[in-house]
Design an enzyme around this catalytic site. Structure first.
Site, PDB file in Angstrom:
ATOM      1  N   ASP A 185       0.866  -1.181   0.000  1.00 23.82           N
ATOM      2  CA  ASP A 185       0.000   0.000   0.000  1.00 23.82           C
ATOM      3  C   ASP A 185       0.898   1.225   0.000  1.00 23.82           C
ATOM      4  O   ASP A 185       2.120   1.095  -0.166  1.00 23.82           O
ATOM      5  CB  ASP A 185      -0.940  -0.034   1.226  1.00 23.82           C
ATOM      6  CG  ASP A 185      -2.271   0.645   0.925  1.00 23.82           C
ATOM      7  OD1 ASP A 185      -2.252   1.855   0.619  1.00 23.82           O
ATOM      8  OD2 ASP A 185      -3.315  -0.018   0.994  1.00 23.82           O
ATOM      9  N   HIS A 259      -3.232   2.968  -4.342  1.00 25.36           N
ATOM     10  CA  HIS A 259      -2.586   2.509  -3.096  1.00 25.36           C
ATOM     11  C   HIS A 259      -1.171   2.020  -3.382  1.00 25.36           C
ATOM     12  O   HIS A 259      -0.689   1.079  -2.754  1.00 25.36           O
ATOM     13  CB  HIS A 259      -3.416   1.385  -2.450  1.00 25.36           C
ATOM     14  CG  HIS A 259      -4.703   1.870  -1.852  1.00 25.36           C
ATOM     15  ND1 HIS A 259      -4.773   2.418  -0.598  1.00 25.36           N
ATOM     16  CD2 HIS A 259      -5.963   1.897  -2.340  1.00 25.36           C
ATOM     17  CE1 HIS A 259      -6.032   2.754  -0.334  1.00 25.36           C
ATOM     18  NE2 HIS A 259      -6.775   2.456  -1.368  1.00 25.36           N
ATOM     19  N   ASP A 325      -8.922  -1.039  -5.566  1.00 28.60           N
ATOM     20  CA  ASP A 325      -9.862  -0.127  -4.907  1.00 28.60           C
ATOM     21  C   ASP A 325      -9.387   1.320  -4.953  1.00 28.60           C
ATOM     22  O   ASP A 325      -8.197   1.601  -5.067  1.00 28.60           O
ATOM     23  CB  ASP A 325     -10.055  -0.547  -3.429  1.00 28.60           C
ATOM     24  CG  ASP A 325      -8.728  -0.599  -2.674  1.00 28.60           C
ATOM     25  OD1 ASP A 325      -7.722  -1.038  -3.282  1.00 28.60           O
ATOM     26  OD2 ASP A 325      -8.696  -0.194  -1.508  1.00 28.60           O
ATOM     27  N   GLU A 326     -10.356   2.213  -4.850  1.00 28.80           N
ATOM     28  CA  GLU A 326     -10.140   3.641  -4.555  1.00 28.80           C
ATOM     29  C   GLU A 326      -9.085   4.296  -5.451  1.00 28.80           C
ATOM     30  O   GLU A 326      -8.221   5.019  -4.965  1.00 28.80           O
ATOM     31  CB  GLU A 326      -9.736   3.796  -3.078  1.00 28.80           C
ATOM     32  CG  GLU A 326     -10.814   3.305  -2.140  1.00 28.80           C
ATOM     33  CD  GLU A 326     -10.430   3.405  -0.674  1.00 28.80           C
ATOM     34  OE1 GLU A 326     -11.264   3.873   0.094  1.00 28.80           O
ATOM     35  OE2 GLU A 326      -9.314   3.000  -0.290  1.00 28.80           O
ATOM     36  N   TRP A 392     -16.666  -4.941  -0.743  1.00 28.89           N
ATOM     37  CA  TRP A 392     -16.358  -4.247   0.524  1.00 28.89           C
ATOM     38  C   TRP A 392     -17.174  -2.988   0.731  1.00 28.89           C
ATOM     39  O   TRP A 392     -17.444  -2.594   1.859  1.00 28.89           O
ATOM     40  CB  TRP A 392     -14.865  -3.925   0.614  1.00 28.89           C
ATOM     41  CG  TRP A 392     -14.413  -2.752  -0.215  1.00 28.89           C
ATOM     42  CD1 TRP A 392     -14.067  -2.760  -1.524  1.00 28.89           C
ATOM     43  CD2 TRP A 392     -14.260  -1.391   0.228  1.00 28.89           C
ATOM     44  NE1 TRP A 392     -13.701  -1.503  -1.950  1.00 28.89           N
ATOM     45  CE2 TRP A 392     -13.813  -0.646  -0.888  1.00 28.89           C
ATOM     46  CE3 TRP A 392     -14.452  -0.721   1.440  1.00 28.89           C
ATOM     47  CZ2 TRP A 392     -13.566   0.734  -0.823  1.00 28.89           C
ATOM     48  CZ3 TRP A 392     -14.197   0.645   1.511  1.00 28.89           C
ATOM     49  CH2 TRP A 392     -13.757   1.355   0.387  1.00 28.89           C
ATOM     50  N   TYR A 417     -15.641  -5.003   8.780  1.00 31.44           N
ATOM     51  CA  TYR A 417     -14.394  -4.235   8.887  1.00 31.44           C
ATOM     52  C   TYR A 417     -13.961  -4.120  10.346  1.00 31.44           C
ATOM     53  O   TYR A 417     -14.510  -3.352  11.133  1.00 31.44           O
ATOM     54  CB  TYR A 417     -14.557  -2.863   8.219  1.00 31.44           C
ATOM     55  CG  TYR A 417     -14.100  -2.891   6.776  1.00 31.44           C
ATOM     56  CD1 TYR A 417     -14.324  -4.023   5.990  1.00 31.44           C
ATOM     57  CD2 TYR A 417     -13.433  -1.821   6.197  1.00 31.44           C
ATOM     58  CE1 TYR A 417     -13.892  -4.079   4.680  1.00 31.44           C
ATOM     59  CE2 TYR A 417     -12.995  -1.861   4.876  1.00 31.44           C
ATOM     60  CZ  TYR A 417     -13.227  -2.998   4.128  1.00 31.44           C
ATOM     61  OH  TYR A 417     -12.794  -3.045   2.830  1.00 31.44           O
ATOM     62  N   THR A 464      -4.894  -1.372   9.186  1.00 32.43           N
ATOM     63  CA  THR A 464      -4.078  -1.082  10.366  1.00 32.43           C
ATOM     64  C   THR A 464      -3.530   0.342  10.421  1.00 32.43           C
ATOM     65  O   THR A 464      -2.489   0.579  11.025  1.00 32.43           O
ATOM     66  CB  THR A 464      -2.918  -2.092  10.467  1.00 32.43           C
ATOM     67  OG1 THR A 464      -2.126  -2.000   9.275  1.00 32.43           O
ATOM     68  CG2 THR A 464      -3.425  -3.503  10.654  1.00 32.43           C
TER      69      THR A 464
HETATM   70  C1  ACM Z   1     -10.876  -0.999   0.987  1.00 33.83           C
HETATM   71  O1  ACM Z   1     -11.323  -0.986   2.144  1.00 33.83           O
HETATM   72  N1  ACM Z   1     -10.423   0.107   0.434  1.00 33.83           N
HETATM   73  C2  ACM Z   1     -10.860  -2.215   0.207  1.00 33.83           C
END
Ligand code: ACM
Length: 610
Positions: A185, A259, A325-326, A392, A417, A464
């Site tokens: 990440d 990420h 993601d994102e 998610w 989560y 985390t």
């Molecule tokens: C995520 O929680 N961005 C997969």
């Protein structure tokens, strides 16, 4: 007379309590089938688990003993009801028998057997004076889902190999079988890739910061990046083997195209801007730093090919997780090469460009003999032909993917989560969002509108950003992962929140014995403002706890509350004139049980939820 039902998590498919007990004695042996190395290893694993707390190494033998033995048996004729992960466990005063079609089932039977023993069986030291007694039962058990996962983000903070091995052991206790490692990440690259050494020499290290993540000071010019770490390929092989011995598959995730700042810090030519960024220590950056790979540059795919070649060799898991993601697409939309690619390929927008990227990654992953899985954003702009989806942002992505005939793993943030608050944010470690134990427990992974065969199972995810060490990893995981274990393993009709809440409290004793930290948030006071009919402002306070059946005492005069303070009756209490603070404590059976919660009334008035 049949005895009290044992407190097993996850709840087995069928559990019959019988009369009597089997008691471990020095002569007890563990009998395994002759000529089966895997079963012998399981026998030795069980002997190893029993050895420290009991102070005795039980013999593992192939000599059948009609009494005084724990038998591990493989069925000669398959028992069709229990499948390849199921088992039957029979305990009488004379013997214990676990039978299964496959060694996996024996392993799960062993986990259940451990839970039938007193909590001290989890101790890391010898406990004298305990009768190691197992209640007589007949259990038939097998899982509802084949994917029972937990994810640990080892990028935002690095956790050593030892922490990972401990986590695998903790997972095995609750019959999880998939361990998803978020290996890359913006804040660190965590796996050695021999053909790309800068990934770890540069990407695994950042400057040290302490305090609330996301607000950290950016690296100063010349400041040494000393905080972080990575797993060598030998470490990975050891973790994979350790997990395999516990019937857990490690799913590796390399999160791209976004990420990816740790990757880009090591190889700056891979982003659109090609600027040199440091690995992010947890500072806010979003659209200022380009943490996204450039989809029009062939170097991106050459590097990903090298990475996935080595990842595929290291991890036997049939899947590789590509994240997905994102992704902020602002840099793509401005990049002349990306714009030219979109025109050339007839891609209408940045979502379709992302889909183009995902499909190319899928080809790379498949060329290594692996299947692709990614977060539900990989649906945007068109899903790659064979990809599986981890849902998610809710369940809609999972539903859409299943309706297209793709496999799905459900992990919606609102139920799964584990980084979210498990109690009142006023007294919990800083994070965002809320996820109480019961919201984990009440999760149902198969939406009404989809064919259940596409739902492989589910997963709890522990990000985390705000978790720096092993104790906090444990605190965030337990007991919520127990709830998810039951969601993913037990038949829907066997679930009961009330029974689960009782069982969880028994399991706290096991975690205490094992010296594993866990959240006791179900005992803590919940303090909320209340308006009475006709009021326009908050004039009252409502008190409660997640368990709901605790005695609650409070003060408004700043004194420390105890069982002689005002007792909450269930009706909202009026805030006295001039009061600035309420202090609340929960009791059970005359003893304090929750944390004292001191709340400035101005903070309650600000809280949205009343
Ligand atoms: C995520 O929680 N961005 C997969």
């Amino acid at each position: 007379m049949a005895q009290q039902s044992p407190q097993l998590i996850p709840q087995p498919v069928s559990l019959q309590t019988l009369t009597g007990h089997f008691v471990l004695g020095k002569q007890t042996s563990i009998v395994v089938p002759a000529g089966n190395a895997e079963c012998r290893k399981l026998g030795e694993l069980l002997a190893g688990m029993l050895a420290t707390p009991t102070g005795h190494m039980y013999a593992v033998s192939t000599v059948n003993k009609p009494t005084g033995a724990i038998h591990l048996k493989l069925n000669a004729v398959p028992d069709t009801l229990i499948g390849n992960e199921g088992y039957r466990l029979k305990v009488s005063a004379k013997s214990v028998t676990i039978s299964a079609n496959d060694a996996k089932g024996l392993f799960y039977g062993i986990q259940t057997l451990m839970q039938l023993l007193p909590p001290d069986i989890e101790a890391h030291k010898e406990i004298k004076g305990v009768s190691w007694s197992i209640p007589a039962v007949a259990i038939t058990d097998y899982p509802r889902f084949g994917w029972r996962g937990l994810m640990l983000d080892v990028s935002r903070h690095f956790f050593s190999k030892k922490v990972v091995l401990n986590y695998i052991d903790e997972m095995a206790r609750y019959k999880f079988n998939t361990f998803h490692m978020h290996l890359a990440d913006d804040n660190g690259w965590r796996v050695e890739i021999k053909s790309l050494p800068l990934l770890t020499s540069v990407g695994a290290w950042r400057v040290m910061r302490t305090g609330p993540f996301d607000g950290f000071e950016e690296p100063k010019p010349g400041e040494p990046a000393t905080y972080g770490g990575f797993y060598t390929q030998d470490d990975i092989r050891e973790m994979v083997k350790y997990a395999q011995d516990r019937y857990i598959t490690i799913l590796p995730e390399i999160d791209v195209p976004a990420h990816s700042l740790a990757l880009i810090a090591a190889y700056p030519n891979l982003s659109c801007t090609k600027l040199q960024y440091p690995v992010n220590p947890g500072s806010q950056f979003y659209t200022r730093q380009d943490n996204v790979l450039c989809p029009s540059d062939d170097s991106t795919y050459m590097v990903l090919d090298k990475i996935f070649t080595e990842i595929a060799q290291l991890f036997p898991c049939p899947y590789i997780h590509m994240g997905g993601d994102e992704a902020y697409k602002g840099f793509w939309e401005k990049d002349p090469k990306d714009i030219a690619l979109m025109q050339r390929e007839g891609l209408k927008n940045a979502e379709e460009l992302q889909s183009y990227f995902v499909k190319r990654v899928e080809k790379i992953v498949e060329s290594k003999g692996k299947k692709l899985i990614g977060w539900d954003e990989i649906l945007e702009g068109g899903l790659a032909p064979s990809a599986a989806v981890m849902s998610w942002r809710g369940i809609d992505g999972g539903i859409a993917a299943a309706k297209m005939g793709h496999d799905v793993v459900m992990s919606p943030w609102g139920n799964c989560y584990l980084d979210l608050y498990q109690g009142d944010p006023l007294i919990e470690p800083r994070t965002y969002g809320q996820l109480w134990l019961r919201e984990c427990y009440n999760y149902e992974p198969v939406p009404d509108s989809v064919d259940a065969k596409y739902i492989l199972g589910g997963q709890g995810n522990l990000w985390t950003e705000s978790v720096t060490d092993e104790r906090q990893v444990q605190y965030m995981t337990w007991p919520r992962a127990m709830a998810l274990a039951e969601v993913f393993w037990s038949p829907k009709e066997k679930k009961s929140l009330g029974t689960f809440m009782i069982k969880v409290q028994q399991h706290f004793k096991r975690l205490d014995a094992a010296n594993i930290k866990y959240a006791r948030s179900i005992y803590d006071p919940i303090v909320a403002g209340a308006k009475m009919p006709g009021d326009t402002v908050t004039t009252h306070v409502r008190l409660d706890s997640q368990l709901g059946n605790l005695d609650i005492y409070y003060t408004f005069d700043t004194s420390i509350p105890d069982q002689y303070s005002l007792k909450y009756t269930g009706e909202p209490v009026a805030i006295p004139n001039g009061a600035a603070e309420i202090k609340v404590i929960t009791y059970r059976d005359g003893k304090p049980i929750g944390r004292e919660t001191d709340v400035m009334l101005k903070d309650i008035l600000k809280k949205k939820k009343e």
